[in-house]
Design an enzyme around this catalytic site. Structure first.
Site, PDB file in Angstrom:
ATOM      1  N   HIS A  28       1.012  -1.560   0.060  1.00  0.00           N
ATOM      2  CA  HIS A  28       0.122  -0.184   0.045  1.00  0.00           C
ATOM      3  C   HIS A  28       0.833   1.124  -0.135  1.00  0.00           C
ATOM      4  CE1 HIS A  28       0.512   1.510   4.027  1.00  0.00           C
ATOM      5  NE2 HIS A  28       0.701   0.300   4.479  1.00  0.00           N
ATOM      6  N   CYS A  29       0.320   2.392  -0.589  1.00  0.00           N
ATOM      7  CA  CYS A  29       1.051   3.571  -0.504  1.00  0.00           C
ATOM      8  C   CYS A  29       0.128   4.614   0.434  1.00  0.00           C
ATOM      9  CB  CYS A  29       1.242   4.317  -1.956  1.00  0.00           C
ATOM     10  SG  CYS A  29      -0.356   4.473  -2.746  1.00  0.00           S
ATOM     11  N   ILE A  30       0.303   5.836   0.226  1.00  0.00           N
ATOM     12  CA  ILE A  30      -0.501   6.906   0.990  1.00  0.00           C
ATOM     13  C   ILE A  30      -1.858   6.747   1.053  1.00  0.00           C
ATOM     14  CG2 ILE A  30      -0.739   9.344   1.431  1.00  0.00           C
ATOM     15  CD1 ILE A  30       2.169   9.670   0.259  1.00  0.00           C
TER      16      ILE A  30
END
Length: 492
Positions: A28-30
């Site tokens: 996952h990213c932001i």
């Protein structure tokens, strides 16, 4: 307040990406869950897009991206609980197969396109876990610069114990960036993160750093001098080192007896990969990265308004496809090399403009759901995360997104004309402190550029959205169709 339960949302997501058996890996990213799926055609886009808690679904960079917004970490944890603790080691695929972006049921497509998608995915997995800490560190460094400004009476002396202590807290994330990136990259590759972190520690070791600052010669061959370099603040050399460590570690585990692996696999991997990085790959990559970062800085400054106008007008288009992660390491490289980034100063205005556009929708709309989503998305954009704004509202009313691009083009133009730069990593309104010159706190040129460009971006985006981009009679889009990555099969 009761703790929010994300288990039902996580269960819906897992079922509609094709079930646990269809998932190769997940990062996952932001704001997004980034799935690598065996067959993207098994995923149910329509159900996910209409699931409360999901902002959008995107096929990009060889990933199946589920846009969540600011609660992505909680949703990720809930999904991982469903997948189980053995998920990372029990997917039934080799790590190389996990890292590839071509789904089993899809056409192979163009090799260059697939390689680029793999690279973006790897950079995303290596960088996204550390973005938060280096952004926070950048804010602290900017605030320290603010407190040392002569215009404010130099409230804090740069030689004081308080300044040096707080600066150490802020600078540690940058100084030991190779360690953080190595750990995150190894997690992305499903290899040993401790070994990669130790290799990063070699690059950031004080003696190596001191030798690197003085370009001390390691040895010479035929008049060619191999020198130490300073790798603090660096990213690209460690990303390659993590990949080499994965390859060598796997090979050693396949060829060494099991009773020797615990000691000799990390021993050999650290010695060989650290040596290769210090002698060969590190200097080459660092030289190319520094040259490219300096070139971009020079082009932006030399072109002035042209570079600002073009980059400001189109940068957020990269965000739609997740390709902006390819720019993030270049910004970090610019800041590490020259202490500033003209490119990041322009990027900052694009965040403000998309936030202003969605704020206009929130204030103009009479519909409660759009007001609530719009205000939350605007706050997120002003804090440097534009995905909730883009996918929640702006792209669904295309004129709103275009209005934001108009504002950011104007903001970028002003930044270019004033030759504004950023001295930290954090953008948008919350990143104001990153525009104070750390080396010369009395120089407010870039801060004035930030004020004027942000104000222009905010006003233009807001007013264009208010008078042209949005009204409550407009039909909300069914989510803008996204391009699939090059070489992937089109869905029926």
């Amino acid at each position: 307040m009761a703790k929010k339960d994300y288990s039902q949302l996580a269960d819906t997501i897992v079922k509609n990406v094709g079930g646990q058996g269809n998932i190769k890996s997940l990062i996952h990213c932001i704001s997004r869950l980034r799935f690598y799926l065996k067959d993207e055609q098994k995923a149910n886009d329509d159900v996910l897009k209409n699931t409360p808690g999901v902002i959008d679904v995107i096929h990009a960079s060889g990933q199946y991206q589920v846009v969540i917004g600011t609660e992505v970490t909680h949703v990720y944890d809930a999904v991982m609980k469903i997948l189980g603790p053995d998920f990372a080691d029990d997917s039934g695929d080799s790590t190389q197969e996990k890292a590839t972006t071509a789904a089993d049921g899809q056409q192979k497509g163009n090799i260059v396109s697939r390689a680029f998608a793999n690279l973006i995915g790897f950079i995303t997995g290596s960088m996204s876990p550390v973005i938060g800490v280096i952004a926070a560190s950048g804010i602290i460094k900017g605030l320290l610069s603010l407190l040392t400004m002569p215009q404010l009476g130099e409230l804090l002396k740069p030689t004081s114990t308080v300044y040096l202590t707080v600066n150490a807290m802020a600078d540690s994330a940058f100084y030991f960036l190779p360690v953080l990136v190595g750990f995150a990259a190894a997690k992305k590759l499903n290899s040993d993160p401790i070994v990669a972190a130790v290799i990063g520690g070699v690059l950031a070791y004080p003696q190596i750093v001191d030798w690197g600052k003085g370009f001390k010669t390691m040895f010479s061959i035929g008049g060619f001098h191999f020198q130490f370099l300073n790798y603090t603040y660096s990213i690209f050399p460690m990303i390659l080192a993590a990949w080499l460590a994965k390859l060598l570690g796997d090979w050693l585990n396949d060829h060494l007896p099991s009773y020797l692996q615990m000691i000799f696999t990390p021993l050999i991997t650290i010695l060989v990969v650290a040596a290769i990085t210090l002698v060969v790959t590190g200097p080459i990559i660092q030289g190319i990265a520094n040259g490219l970062a300096d070139l971009i800085n020079w082009l932006v400054k030399a072109s002035g308004w042209v570079g600002g106008l073009v980059i400001g007008g189109f940068y957020q288009v990269l965000v739609i496809f997740g390709l902006h992660w390819g720019v993030v390491p270049l910004v970090a490289q610019q800041i590490s090399g020259s202490g500033q980034s003209a490119l990041n100063a322009i990027i900052s205005t694009t965040m403000v403009s998309q936030g202003a556009a969605v704020l206009a929708v929130a204030l103009k709309s009479k519909k409660d759901d759009r007001k609530t989503l719009g205000i939350a998305a605007a706050i997120s954009a002003f804090c440097g995360v534009t995905e909730p704004a883009i996918y929640g509202i702006n792209l669904r009313f295309r004129r709103v997104f275009i209005s934001g691009l108009m504002g950011s083009a104007v903001g970028g133009l002003i930044t270019g004309l004033m030759h504004g730069s950023m001295y930290g990593f954090t953008g948008s309104l919350i990143g104001f402190s990153s525009f104070f010159n750390i080396k010369n706190p009395g120089d407010l040129t870039s801060f004035y550029a930030f004020l004027l460009s942000s104000l222009a971006a905010l006003l233009v985006s807001f007013l264009v959205t208010w008078f042209w981009g949005y009204n409550d009679q407009m039909e909300i889009g069914t989510k803008v169709a996204k391009k699939q990555r090059p070489g992937s099969a089109q869905k029926a």
